[in-house]
Scaffold this active site. Structure first.
Site, PDB file in Angstrom:
ATOM      1  CD  GLU A  48      -3.700  -4.658   5.250  1.00  0.00           C
ATOM      2  OE1 GLU A  48      -4.855  -5.144   5.194  1.00  0.00           O
ATOM      3  OE2 GLU A  48      -3.491  -3.440   5.271  1.00  0.00           O
ATOM      4  CG  HIS A  94      -0.645   3.969  13.346  1.00  0.00           C
ATOM      5  ND1 HIS A  94      -1.980   4.031  13.632  1.00  0.00           N
ATOM      6  CD2 HIS A  94      -0.540   4.207  12.019  1.00  0.00           C
ATOM      7  CE1 HIS A  94      -2.657   4.319  12.516  1.00  0.00           C
ATOM      8  NE2 HIS A  94      -1.800   4.424  11.525  1.00  0.00           N
ATOM      9  CD  GLU A 119      -2.388  -1.628   2.592  1.00  0.00           C
ATOM     10  OE1 GLU A 119      -2.124  -0.930   3.583  1.00  0.00           O
ATOM     11  OE2 GLU A 119      -3.026  -2.702   2.662  1.00  0.00           O
TER      12      GLU A 119
HETATM   13  C1  TPP Z   1      -5.841  -2.894   7.861  1.00  0.00           C
HETATM   14  C2  TPP Z   1      -5.173  -1.591   7.606  1.00  0.00           C
HETATM   15  N1  TPP Z   1      -4.252  -1.507   6.630  1.00  0.00           N
HETATM   16  C3  TPP Z   1      -3.611  -0.342   6.398  1.00  0.00           C
HETATM   17  C4  TPP Z   1      -3.890   0.756   7.144  1.00  0.00           C
HETATM   18  C5  TPP Z   1      -3.136   2.058   6.889  1.00  0.00           C
HETATM   19  N2  TPP Z   1      -4.067   3.034   6.311  1.00  0.00           N
HETATM   20  C6  TPP Z   1      -4.696   3.941   7.069  1.00  0.00           C
HETATM   21  S1  TPP Z   1      -5.783   4.842   6.208  1.00  0.00           S
HETATM   22  C7  TPP Z   1      -5.415   4.043   4.762  1.00  0.00           C
HETATM   23  C8  TPP Z   1      -6.139   4.413   3.518  1.00  0.00           C
HETATM   24  C9  TPP Z   1      -7.615   4.317   3.694  1.00  0.00           C
HETATM   25  O1  TPP Z   1      -8.267   4.747   2.543  1.00  0.00           O
HETATM   26  P1  TPP Z   1      -9.840   4.814   2.469  1.00  0.00           P
HETATM   27  O2  TPP Z   1     -10.447   3.527   2.923  1.00  0.00           O
HETATM   28  O3  TPP Z   1     -10.190   5.280   1.108  1.00  0.00           O
HETATM   29  O4  TPP Z   1     -10.249   5.899   3.561  1.00  0.00           O
HETATM   30  P2  TPP Z   1      -9.826   7.451   3.612  1.00  0.00           P
HETATM   31  O5  TPP Z   1      -8.592   7.509   4.438  1.00  0.00           O
HETATM   32  O6  TPP Z   1      -9.626   7.926   2.232  1.00  0.00           O
HETATM   33  O7  TPP Z   1     -10.938   8.129   4.313  1.00  0.00           O
HETATM   34  C10 TPP Z   1      -4.432   3.084   4.981  1.00  0.00           C
HETATM   35  C11 TPP Z   1      -3.844   2.236   3.947  1.00  0.00           C
HETATM   36  C12 TPP Z   1      -4.858   0.625   8.153  1.00  0.00           C
HETATM   37  N3  TPP Z   1      -5.203   1.669   8.938  1.00  0.00           N
HETATM   38  N4  TPP Z   1      -5.489  -0.547   8.361  1.00  0.00           N
END
Ligand code: TPP
Ligand code: MG
Lengths: 338, 382
Positions: A72, A141, A41
């Site tokens: 994941e 985190h 990611e």
């Molecule tokens: C299981 C998991 N994988 C990775 C992350 C890291 N992460 C936090 S926000 C994000 C992107 C989320 O995108 P989206 O679902 O479009 O929501 P937005 O932040 O755009 O509101 C990622 C990859 C996480 N919080 N949880």
């Protein structure tokens, strides 16, 4: 190459931070072997949320530095499949606390395809993940869950504590025929620089490093806790004349039992420092191993200086949760004075 | 932008299946579109919608600047997404439940949470996650998509207990639709036909990954089809359209017509005007000009213009509202900045009762705090 932030120290080495050394290590391996691919990611255009894959997308293109959908289990399952075709996937899990959706793929498959197929198939891949606390990050985190993976036969688990080791251990992990969980202590991603050779080199996955020699007590640690352990040792040597030996395990599975026990045979006393919760942490494994191998040398109870048996708190309290130099010093004194 | 105005289709008999359509009520200037049906809101309700959206925008700006000053840790801005957040929450009945992510600050506030409790976790205090008993909001979800099956489960529990007057509204991002939990939650929702509404805040980006790279589906709403439930696409920058779609979905969740399924997946089409979080730099991966087209359709401006057009708002009332919200946010910040906690909190609430071993760990910490004083614990670890 490679990182713009680095300072050149002549042709053979650059002064890099730990995260730059990871980036440089990935660059070096990708340049040597077309089969090495990075996926995860935000690893591509964005260069990773910590910049660990910075510039790799520009250099190697979108077929080798791949931004995947947010999944994941998909990333790791797909990497296992990729590995069957002779490719060497280096998937990134954005944070250790977000690895859990991939747990089934890691423990049920990556770890045991070799044994299930009686050696016919294997999974050479390196799963990179930043781990640990201390950076004022939001909930989930700051996890240190190395013990989950150490508990799983078939996986190797590695955690560097210096830029030099980061590059060398990463190279050895990528060259290793088995799956490696490569845990990056993000607290010290940018804490300091050191000379990192430009040329490819390996740091062995079977040797712990003695970071400071000493005669009074053996302190076992790894990752971001290595520095406070060294600070504690220096403080105690000046203030109390205590001479602590600091062992950085580097590879958490399989453990370098020889270095661990040799040190203990010399000092007869041990403390183990880790930021993961105490119960069921790797400290328990190390303490038991010492007792199995070197009981007759033991002169004091083995001390564990660890995180609490509680979830990592939000950042206002994380300094109390993590083993600080003050806790390490106190624990060492208690053991030495026993 | 590929947005069709299909407002006329909103009059179709239920189930409304508009997979490739976009429900809109207002145009970019805040005028009601021909054939659009305006949700039946009183002037008082419209002003509440407006004031809450304005407050959300102000909260967002203050939080971003506070983060820059080092007074807050990482913050996920909601700029551009306030209209959809507030409209979905105002569509909820008091007994309904809300499952927010880390970005739904305004949605939480609009469903009853105090502003200061939104600031507290950002300042490192878990106290803000202690949600009062009369407020039906879950603590925010950070591991992506994990809330989806849980929201389904809560709705299921209500249904099994005969409480179908209670609906559950679950937020998620566009990136979340790639996770297994999204699939499993929606599949269960369809199979067990639960009173739940899933709102996908499609802000076009999951950190640096654009929507087109997240799924090969043309829309997110069309994924609903695979679960046998309704999927609706709405202009998420149009608070009235979002309110309308969310109220209809919630009503159907509680009282479906014969043959109708209760759950709905709403794709609220928005744009993430700001960075993913204050730790992110979007200039690395996206072109800033992309934002302009969306800025023209800012939800705050649209609802404001609409209210002016309708004679519900004038400049005197606007400045009265502005003063009120600024004061409310300032007071919340002041309160949040006075929050204190004790290291003892680390061991509390892990279990119903603190286990003996954890008590020992707490006592050991307190012994060291006394011996070395607290300053020794904040020495830099690096
Ligand atoms: C299981 C998991 N994988 C990775 C992350 C890291 N992460 C936090 S926000 C994000 C992107 C989320 O995108 P989206 O679902 O479009 O929501 P937005 O932040 O755009 O509101 C990622 C990859 C996480 N919080 N949880
Ligand atoms: Mg998104």
């Amino acid at each position: 190459m490679s990182s713009t932030a680095s300072t050149q120290t002549g042709q053979n080495a650059q002064r890099l931070t730990l995260v730059e050394a990871i980036q440089d290590g990935l660059y070096t391996e990708m340049a040597q072997d077309d089969n090495v691919v990075v996926l995860g990611e935000d690893v591509g255009k964005n260069g990773g949320v910590f910049r660990a894959t910075d510039q790799l997308y520009e250099e190697f293109g979108e077929d080798r530095v791949i931004d995947t959908p947010l999944a994941e289990a998909g990333i790791i399952g797909a990497s296992i499949g990729l590995a069957q075709t002779g490719m060497k996937p280096v998937p990134e899990m954005q944070f250790m606390g977000f690895m859990y959706p991939a747990f089934d793929q890691i423990v049920s498959h990556a770890a045991r395809l070799r044994s299930r197929s009686q050696g016919q198939y294997s999974v050479p891949m390196v799963i990179r993940a930043p781990y640990g606390g201390g950076i004022r990050a939001p909930e989930h985190h700051s996890e240190s869950k190395e013990a989950f993976f150490v508990h799983e036969p078939g996986l190797k688990v590695v955690s560097p504590s210096t830029p030099y080791d980061a590059k060398g251990l990463l190279a050895a992990s990528i060259h290793d025929p088995d799956p490696v969980i490569f845990l990056e202590p993000k607290l010290i991603y940018r804490a300091f620089r050191e000379d990192v050779p430009t040329k490819p080199y390996e740091v062995s996955l079977s040797e712990a490093a003695v970071r400071r020699e000493g005669t009074d007590i053996s302190v076992y640690t790894w990752g971001a806790m290595t520095r406070p352990a060294l600070i504690a040792a220096e403080n105690l040597s000046q203030s109390h004349g205590i001479d602590a030996e600091i062992i950085d395990l580097r590879t958490l599975s399989p453990l370098d039992i020889e270095t661990i026990t040799d040190s203990f045979k010399k000092t007869g006393r041990a403390a183990i420092v880790h930021e993961a919760p105490k119960t069921g942490g790797l400290g328990a494994e190390i303490a038991t191993t010492i007792q199995e191998e070197a009981l007759v040398h033991q002169e004091a109870p083995i001390k564990r200086i660890a995180g609490f048996d509680a979830p990592m708190p939000l950042h206002s309290l994380e300094d109390y949760y993590l083993p600080q130099a003050v806790r390490i010093q106190d624990g060492i004194r208690e053991t030495v004075d026993f | 932008m590929n947005m069709k105005n299909e407002a006329g289709n909103t009059d179709l008999p239920a189930p409304v299946r508009q997979d490739s359509d976009l429900v809109q009520v207002l145009d970019a200037e805040g005028n009601v579109l021909p054939q659009a049906s305006v949700p039946p809101l009183s002037d008082r309700q419209l002003l509440e919608l407006y004031e809450t959206i304005k407050l959300a925008r102000h909260f967002d700006q203050r939080a971003i600047s506070f983060q820059r000053q080092g007074r807050l840790a990482t913050y996920a801005p909601m700029t551009g997404q306030e209209g959809s957040q507030v409209a979905t929450s105002l569509a909820l009945a008091e007994q309904d439940w809300l499952f927010p992510t880390y970005r739904e600050h305004a949605a939480k506030y609009a469903h009853g949470m105090e502003l200061e409790s939104l600031f507290e976790p950002l300042r490192g205090y878990r106290e803000g996650y202690a949600i009062p008993e009369d407020v039906n909001v879950m603590p925010e979800y950070i591991p992506i998509a994990t809330q989806v099956p849980q929201a389904m489960g809560m709705a299921w529990g209500h249904k099994l207990q005969g409480k179908t007057d209670t609906a559950v509204l679950c937020h998620l991002g566009d990136g979340a639709t790639s996770e297994g939990d999204f699939h499993e939650g929606l599949n269960f929702a369809g199979v067990f036909d639960v009173p739940a509404v899933f709102v996908c805040n499609n802000n076009q980006w999951a950190i640096s990954v654009p929507r087109e790279q997240q799924t090969a589906s043309e829309t997110i709403a069309e994924k609903a089809q695979a679960y046998g439930i309704d999927g609706v696409r709405v202009d998420g920058l149009d608070p009235l359209a979002v309110y309308k779609v969310a109220s209809e979905a919630l009503e159907k969740a509680r009282n479906p017509d014969p043959g109708e399924r209760r759950p709905t997946l709403i794709e609220s089409v928005q744009y993430r005007f700001g960075a993913h979080t204050t730790a992110d730099d979007p200039s690395v991966y996206r072109d800033e000009s992309e934002e302009e087209a969306w800025r023209d359709r800012d939800p705050v401006d649209r609802i404001e213009k609409y209210l002016y057009n309708e004679g519900i708002l004038d400049s005197a009332l606007e400045s009265e509202i502005q003063d009120r919200i600024e004061q409310e946010v300032s007071e919340a910040i002041e309160t949040a900045e006075q929050t204190e906690t004790s290291p003892d909190n680390i061991v509390e609430h892990v279990y119903d009762e603190v286990p003996a071993r954890l008590e020992e760990q707490r006592d050991e910490l307190n012994r060291l705090r006394e011996k070395y004083d607290d300053g020794a614990f904040s020495e830099v670890l690096e």
